[in-house]
Write an enzyme that holds these catalytic residues in place. Sequence first.
Site, short mmCIF file in Angstrom:
data_model
loop_
_atom_site.label_atom_id
_atom_site.label_comp_id
_atom_site.label_asym_id
_atom_site.label_seq_id
_atom_site.Cartn_x
_atom_site.Cartn_y
_atom_site.Cartn_z
N SER A 1 0.79 -1.23 0.00
CA SER A 1 0.00 0.00 0.00
C SER A 1 0.82 1.28 0.00
CB SER A 1 -0.94 0.01 1.20
OG SER A 1 -0.21 0.15 2.41
N LYS B 1 0.30 4.79 6.79
CA LYS B 1 -0.20 5.57 5.66
C LYS B 1 0.42 6.97 5.70
CE LYS B 1 -3.21 2.34 4.55
NZ LYS B 1 -2.95 1.44 3.40
#
Length: 237
Positions: A86, A127
């Site tokens: 990701s 993230k």
Amino acid sequence: MGKADESRLGTAGPVGSADGVPEDPAEPAEGGGEDEPAAGEKKKGRPAKKKGSGLLEILAYSLGGVVVALLVHTFLLQSFWIPSESMQNTLLVDDYVVVNKLAYKFGPVERGDIVVFKGWNGEDTIKRVIGVGGDHVKCCDAKHRITVNGTPLDEEGKYLYPGAEPSTIEFDVKVPKGRLWLMGDHRNNSADSRYNVEDGHQGTVSEDDVYGRAFLRYWPLNRISLLSQPETFSVVR
């Protein structure tokens, strides 16, 4: 280790005889002029070192090292392993990063930071911060760019995965105070804030759930580098 979606100094006696007491040159030595003690004779003023004391010192130092390591791990730094794609290409699968757990004790979370936090599924997640409390984040403008407070983000060629669009999912969110809007760098392969807008918080994450800021990629060795904040967000007001 976590997983993230991610010369002692001593004092010396005066110069003189073996027992540390200066000799009087006018007084002859007793014992027939013998200057040296008999073999095996214990010298005065120097008690024999107890057996096992060296081992105890080693154990004490080792224990001290463990305590220091635990304190560092608990309050300052922690290592995390990257298990997913990701955050490509900034972070690859099996990369290891160091997180500064004090980063936000003395300052705010900033746009562009890479953070490890308690994710939407309760697991450690990593993230990039796109929006902070009070920001208006939106996808997308006429050129298909994400905007923050009306300012388009120039992400391509910076940290966005090559060939990936800024987002294939439309969103329009006002980030509540004390919360964050987070996205992966590989937008086509990141279950981030966009996929959790129905969670009652519009996909945002509380700042209290952030463990710290990832500031160093240290493994593998050929990829060691600091994880600095991109200039992309410097134009956002």
